[in-house]
Design an enzyme around this catalytic site. Structure first.
Site, mmCIF file in Angstrom:
data_model
loop_
_atom_site.group_PDB
_atom_site.id
_atom_site.type_symbol
_atom_site.label_atom_id
_atom_site.label_comp_id
_atom_site.label_asym_id
_atom_site.label_seq_id
_atom_site.Cartn_x
_atom_site.Cartn_y
_atom_site.Cartn_z
ATOM 1 N N LYS A 37 0.830 -1.206 0.000
ATOM 2 C CA LYS A 37 0.000 0.000 0.000
ATOM 3 C C LYS A 37 0.871 1.265 0.000
ATOM 4 O O LYS A 37 2.095 1.180 0.102
ATOM 5 C CB LYS A 37 -0.961 -0.038 1.191
ATOM 6 C CG LYS A 37 -1.908 -1.256 1.151
ATOM 7 C CD LYS A 37 -2.996 -1.149 0.085
ATOM 8 C CE LYS A 37 -3.633 -2.461 -0.296
ATOM 9 N NZ LYS A 37 -4.506 -3.080 0.675
HETATM 10 C C1 LIG Z 1 -5.507 -4.230 1.040
HETATM 11 C C2 LIG Z 1 -6.977 -3.979 1.173
HETATM 12 C C3 LIG Z 1 -7.666 -4.226 2.364
HETATM 13 C C4 LIG Z 1 -7.064 -4.989 3.522
HETATM 14 O O1 LIG Z 1 -5.942 -4.410 4.029
HETATM 15 P P1 LIG Z 1 -5.042 -5.227 5.091
HETATM 16 O O2 LIG Z 1 -4.250 -4.148 5.758
HETATM 17 O O3 LIG Z 1 -4.213 -6.173 4.296
HETATM 18 O O4 LIG Z 1 -5.961 -5.926 6.023
HETATM 19 C C5 LIG Z 1 -8.984 -3.831 2.470
HETATM 20 N N1 LIG Z 1 -9.615 -3.246 1.434
HETATM 21 C C6 LIG Z 1 -9.001 -3.012 0.260
HETATM 22 C C7 LIG Z 1 -9.762 -2.339 -0.829
HETATM 23 C C8 LIG Z 1 -7.674 -3.402 0.091
HETATM 24 O O5 LIG Z 1 -7.074 -3.213 -1.102
#
Ligand SMILES: *Cc1c(COP(=O)(O)O)cnc(C)c1O
Length: 377
Positions: free
Chosen positions: A186
């Site tokens: 991210k």
């Molecule tokens: C990556 C993601 C999540 C989950 O994030 P984590 O930190 O891995 O739990 C939730 N929603 C979306 C749209 C994502 O891309």
């Protein structure tokens, strides 16, 4: 050339701050977590009249779970979300034996189609989870207006959208609660991590207690001299706290968040300039009144599967975001979704692929991706 789909931007600053955390002798949730929460909230609050607070947890999935718990979601309730999202957004609803209700998306922006939202509301609907897909904020005025009329809560899935802006408001200051992801890929990477932002003191209290077993104060207070051995469990909590090691990594990333954002913007602009006018390649559409975090750069092409294979052969990593929730067997079987209810999401899913867009990507690398996409599209 080999260009991975994603590469986290980790420098000596990240490494040194993590080493400092390790050397400090306190490696679980402690002062670095609190420092991150303060600085993250300051970042989001810049230019806002609200006093948003942030709480750090170990993932965005955990953040969404805690957010839904704080609004009192119950078995049998319904929560509306776009079908074009990562499974976590739907999964957290099922933790409550509640029903995730899928909304179709808009073709151009790939965001939840607000024109199809109201028809999905029933007397069981409790909340809406808009997903700011690829980094672009959803149509928040329309969503908040519908939510207020039906007395629904709005919990934003901002896993893609740090930092992003909707009509000059930072994502994180708009709906009732916002959940961010600091997963490895991210826009701010902690390995694993997530944050919850809200100005609602009641939600904050619930989330703070429930991220650590439902205990009425956290371990840091308990183990300092002023603390005592006594604590009370006041809710059926979870083990979702973050650690000072992750927070140290996050603090280093936060220092360069604006620069990393500019890098992604620059790459997005290079792609747009290069593909503009090529009718084989559908470009992402960002509305004028918002600023995307450009977590993803998604194009639409007729020969999507072939293009992915060809790009792989020439060393370009790609990905598909996302396989719609309604297509996954568990969700289809348990919630009875009809594929034909999501014509736009289905069409977008057939056509779309995500190209590499990460800070530190060199101009030659972006140009190579452009050349290869043009060669094989
Ligand atoms: C990556 C993601 C999540 C989950 O994030 P984590 O930190 O891995 O739990 C939730 N929603 C979306 C749209 C994502 O891309």
């Amino acid at each position: 050339m080999h260009i991975p789909f994603h590469k986290a931007y980790i420098t000596d600053e990240e490494i040194n701050l993590v080493v400092d955390a390790l050397r400090s002798g306190w490696i679980t949730m402690g002062p670095k977590v609190m420092e991150f929460e303060k600085k993250f909230a300051d970042f989001i609050n810049k230019g806002s009249s609200k006093q948003i607070k942030a709480l750090l947890v170990n993932s965005c999935t955990a953040a969404l779970h805690l957010a839904l718990k704080s609004i009192g979601l119950k078995a049998g309730d319904e929560v509306i979300l776009p079908t074009n999202t990562f499974i976590a957004t739907a999964e957290v609803v099922t933790y409550f034996n509640a029903k995730p209700v899928m909304c179709d998306i808009d073709y151009d922006t790939m965001l939840m189609d607000v024109n199809k939202l109201e028809a999905l509301i029933t007397d069981k609907t409790k909340a809406i989870i808009p997903v700011h897909f690829a980094g672009q904020p959803c149509d928040m005025d329309e969503i908040l207006d519908i939510a207020r009329r039906y007395n629904l809560k709005v919990i934003e899935d901002a896993a893609h959208s740090f930092p992003a802006f909707y009509k000059d408001k930072a994502v994180g200051t708009i709906g009732d609660i916002t959940c961010f992801s600091f997963y490895a890929t991210k826009t701010l990477a902690m390995g694993e991590g997530g944050a919850i932002t809200t100005d609602n003191e009641e939600y904050l209290k619930s989330i703070k207690i429930n991220r650590l077993h439902g205990i009425n104060r956290d371990a840091w207070d308990r183990y300092t001299m002023k603390g005592s051995w006594y604590y009370e469990v006041v809710d059926n909590g979870l083990k979702y706290n973050s650690t000072d090691i992750n927070a140290a990594l996050g603090l280093a990333q936060l220092n360069k968040a604006e620069w990393m954002m500019k890098e992604r913007e620059k790459i997005a602009k290079m792609y747009i300039d290069a593909f503009k006018g090529d009718e084989r390649i559908g470009l992402p559409v960002v509305k004028d009144d918002r600023i995307s975090a450009w977590h993803l750069f998604v194009i639409k092409v007729k020969n999507r599967n072939h293009l992915i294979e060809k790009l792989k052969e020439v060393g370009v990593g790609t990905s598909v975001h996302f396989i719609p929730v309604h297509k996954h067997p568990y969700y289809r079987n348990n919630f009875g979704y009809n594929d034909s209810d999501y014509p736009v999401a289905n069409r977008v899913f057939e056509l779309s692929l995500s190209l590499p867009i990460w800070p530190g990507m060199k101009d030659e690398e972006v140009e190579y991706v452009v050349d290869m996409v043009k060669r094989y599209a």
